[in-house]
Design an enzyme around this catalytic site. Structure first.
Site, PDB file in Angstrom:
ATOM      1  N   LEU A 319       0.828  -1.199   0.000  1.00  0.00           N
ATOM      2  CA  LEU A 319       0.000   0.000   0.000  1.00  0.00           C
ATOM      3  C   LEU A 319       0.867   1.256   0.000  1.00  0.00           C
ATOM      4  O   LEU A 319       0.596   2.210  -0.713  1.00  0.00           O
ATOM      5  CB  LEU A 319      -0.923  -0.003   1.223  1.00  0.00           C
ATOM      6  N   LEU A 320       1.912   1.262   0.814  1.00  0.00           N
ATOM      7  CA  LEU A 320       2.792   2.425   0.869  1.00  0.00           C
ATOM      8  C   LEU A 320       3.534   2.626  -0.445  1.00  0.00           C
ATOM      9  O   LEU A 320       3.816   3.756  -0.845  1.00  0.00           O
ATOM     10  CB  LEU A 320       3.782   2.287   2.025  1.00  0.00           C
ATOM     11  N   VAL A 323       1.731   4.877  -2.821  1.00  0.00           N
ATOM     12  CA  VAL A 323       1.602   6.300  -2.517  1.00  0.00           C
ATOM     13  C   VAL A 323       2.934   6.939  -2.134  1.00  0.00           C
ATOM     14  O   VAL A 323       2.973   7.958  -1.468  1.00  0.00           O
ATOM     15  CB  VAL A 323       0.572   6.520  -1.381  1.00  0.00           C
ATOM     16  N   LYS A 368     -12.434  10.714   5.081  1.00  0.00           N
ATOM     17  CA  LYS A 368     -13.148   9.795   4.204  1.00  0.00           C
ATOM     18  C   LYS A 368     -12.563   8.391   4.356  1.00  0.00           C
ATOM     19  O   LYS A 368     -11.389   8.162   4.072  1.00  0.00           O
ATOM     20  CB  LYS A 368     -13.024  10.262   2.748  1.00  0.00           C
ATOM     21  N   ASP A 460     -18.628  13.005 -11.631  1.00  0.00           N
ATOM     22  CA  ASP A 460     -19.703  12.899 -10.642  1.00  0.00           C
ATOM     23  C   ASP A 460     -20.075  14.279 -10.095  1.00  0.00           C
ATOM     24  O   ASP A 460     -20.239  14.453  -8.889  1.00  0.00           O
ATOM     25  CB  ASP A 460     -19.285  11.962  -9.497  1.00  0.00           C
TER      26      ASP A 460
END
Length: 632
Positions: A319-320, A323, A368, A460
């Protein structure tokens, strides 16, 4: 004495050289563009440029050419007589394949005293790019490097940097009202080639040579831009790129037979291996059941814990890694401080959906919570920085449950949707505030459409994704569905009913014009106070197009129809100008045009809203029949 005798001769030679220079200068193609005046009738207009596909190395498909000119693949395919199927839109082009690229032609100011008739397209400089190479290569002499220099006075042509944003003015012209009344609809920009003459160009477009001369004079210089007057676009003949393969010779047939036999044997062996594999899996599962629920022999608890720790560490590393580029740009929050800020993500801290309100170090944030699908959103948010976009402050990764948390600035006044439609707020926004909100949203969309590379499409836009700060200024939120790059076709349709553009719903076409359509729906909400869909699921935009589009755009009864659409709160607002509301309604109807190419750009929308004049006429193409068909 000798010197005096030679002076007349030198003077004569000088005059001859000047004459030759002037002659050659006159023989060169137009290099500075075509002048126009801001008040000139017919501007802006929709027109087209004739483009030869696959001549430049990086422009061998519709997607790359669409990105170059800021339009979608479908917008090029339709006038170019190319099938709208996904296969045809994705197929590579053949060299010199004829295309018609749509342009929005305007009378644009330069750094000088004159305006230039051009369709300005933005380009981000890459390694090896120069104004000259791009003008003659990618843009195929539809502009000139001299005009690019004029339009971009702040850039030094000999000192360009990778990432510089450059405006390339594509030469174009709009027919005036007299010409339009005479049946002339387009002046197609066409660059003359060495093999061209007036006769061949006239034949290609199905027009007379005299009509071309009337517009351009007798000019037939190579690389000169001609404007070909047409009442309708030519039916371009496209190459058959999917021709059937020739029949195989006898020797090839024998090889094919052997191949089929070998393939059959291979499939048989593969099937046997598959059956054996299934048997082994069944045996392993039965053995696992005998060992107990842990699935591991010996001290199951310890081994499961060790395996879980290893898996968590690997997940965290992965995951790191996604990003890494964000680590030095944003604050990395700890999961414990986010849990403390939201009281363990308590329902009482929930704002909307999966967004929570939380206080960290005395500062309020919107947090979020999402499963690990945030990489695309993070990648896009790194590229944007604008006052009308909600700012990302940081993020957090929780490898234990594979969650990611995006931490945004907290916007205190809530969503536009709540102010327009929820009890307690409904009708409290005056027209000046609503118009300012529309301008804010338009500015935010203009930024992501025009000042990011590749362009960002939000996908959106809706009133619940527009947040209002303490001064009731609007910010666009929620880039979870956003896409970096246009001109794509997708079969996975996402969005909110009532805001989705028809071409995206039917064909999956992703372009900035789908955001324009959604913005038009938001404008309708601001004017009417109505929801995007009613209780029976009918969309507001279809009813608006039926009421104000096409033949309904006539002045007779328009004021009464408008009052019937206006929010009751606006009718009671003495400072609300009916003309200003009518202008906003006109812009909204233009945004809702069934044809994406006929919708205004966000640049044009911002300009129209700021002037608060009736710039865009009600669309004649969006008839009530179209509205009924699209609403189904």
């Amino acid at each position: 004495m000798t010197a005096k005798l030679h002076q007349p001769t030198l003077l004569l030679l000088l005059l001859i050289l000047v004459g030759v220079f002037l002659h050659r200068s006159h023989a060169q193609p137009n290099i500075t563009g075509y002048n126009c005046t801001a008040s000139q009738t017919g501007y802006p207009c929709r027109t087209y440029a004739f483009y030869r596909g696959a001549l430049a190395p990086n422009y061998t498909d519709l997607a790359s050419i669409g990105d170059l000119f800021g339009v979608s693949r479908l917008m090029i395919a339709e006038p170019s007589n190319i099938s709208a199927s996904a296969a045809a839109l994705s197929a590579p082009l053949v060299a010199d394949q004829p295309l018609l690229v749509p342009l929005t032609c305007g009378c644009n100011p330069t750094n000088g005293t004159n305006n230039i008739s051009s369709a300005n397209t933005n380009y981000t400089i890459r390694s090896g790019d120069t104004f000259y190479l791009l003008s003659i290569g990618a843009f195929e002499n539809l502009t000139s490097y001299q005009s690019v220099e004029v339009v971009n006075p702040s850039l030094v042509p000999t000192n360009l940097s990778i990432g510089d944003d450059v405006v390339f003015p594509i030469f174009c012209k709009c027919p005036n009202t007299t010409q339009v009344a005479g049946g002339l609809n387009y002046l197609v920009s066409y660059v003359l080639q060495p093999s061209d003459n007036l006769s061949s160009v006239a034949s290609r477009f199905g027009v007379s040579e005299q009509s071309i001369v009337d517009i351009n004079g007798n000019s037939t210089k190579t690389t000169e831009t001609l404007f070909v007057p047409v009442s309708k676009l030519p039916n371009l003949t496209q190459p058959n790129v999917s021709a059937a393969a020739p029949a195989a010779p006898p020797a090839a047939k024998e090889e094919r037979t052997g191949l089929i036999v070998g393939l059959a044997i291979g499939v048989g062996l593969l099937g046997a291996c598959l059956i054996l594999g299934i048997g082994l899996l069944v045996h392993r599962e039965r053995s696992r059941e005998k060992r107990g629920p842990g699935g591991l022999e010996g001290d199951g608890g310890e081994k499961r814990q060790a395996y879980g720790d290893k898996g968590s560490r690997e997940m965290e590393v992965n995951l790191l890694a996604d990003v890494t580029d964000c680590l030095d740009k944003y604050r990395v929050f700890g999961i414990d401080e986010l849990k403390e800020a939201t009281e363990g993500f308590s329902p009482k801290c929930l704002i909307q959906g999966s967004v929570y309100k939380g206080c960290v170090d005395g500062e309020m944030f919107a947090i979020k919570k999402m499963k690990w699908n945030a990489y695309e959103e993070l990648k896009i948010l790194q590229k944007v920085n604008h006052g009308n976009l909600v700012r990302l402050e940081g993020f957090c990764i929780d490898p234990e449950d594979a969650n990611c948390y995006l931490v945004y600035e907290f916007i205190p006044s809530g969503s536009l949707h709540s102010w327009l439609h929820e009890a307690g707020h409904r009708g409290r926004l005056d027209w000046k505030t609503r118009l300012r909100i529309a301008v804010d949203v338009a500015n935010g969309l203009q930024y992501i459409h025009e000042h990011t590379r590749p362009r960002v499409v939000h996908k959106d836009i809706k009133s619940s994704n527009i947040l209002l700060d303490s001064n009731m200024r609007a910010k666009i939120a929620n880039f979870g569905l956003a896409k970096s790059g246009c001109n794509a076709i997708t079969m996975h349709i996402v969005g909110t009913q009532g805001y989705i553009a028809p071409e995206y719903l039917s064909d999956g076409v992703v372009s900035t014009r789908m955001d324009v359509f959604s913005f038009g729906v938001v404008l309708l909400e601001l004017v009417s106070g109505r929801e995007a869909t009613d209780e029976e699921g009918r969309v507001i935009w279809a009813a608006a197009v039926e009421a104000f589009g096409g033949r309904s755009s006539e002045e007779i009864g328009k004021a009464e129809r408008l009052k019937g659409w206006m929010d009751e709160g606006l009718l009671a607002d003495e400072a609300c100008s009916t003309e200003s509301v009518a202008s906003a309604m006109s812009i909204a109807i233009s945004c809702l045009n069934r044809d994406p190419s006929k919708r205004p750009s966000m640049v044009e929308i911002v300009y129209a809203l700021c002037r608060s004049d009736d710039i865009f006429d009600f669309s004649e193409d969006a008839s009530s029949n179209d509205a009924q068909v699209l609403a189904r």
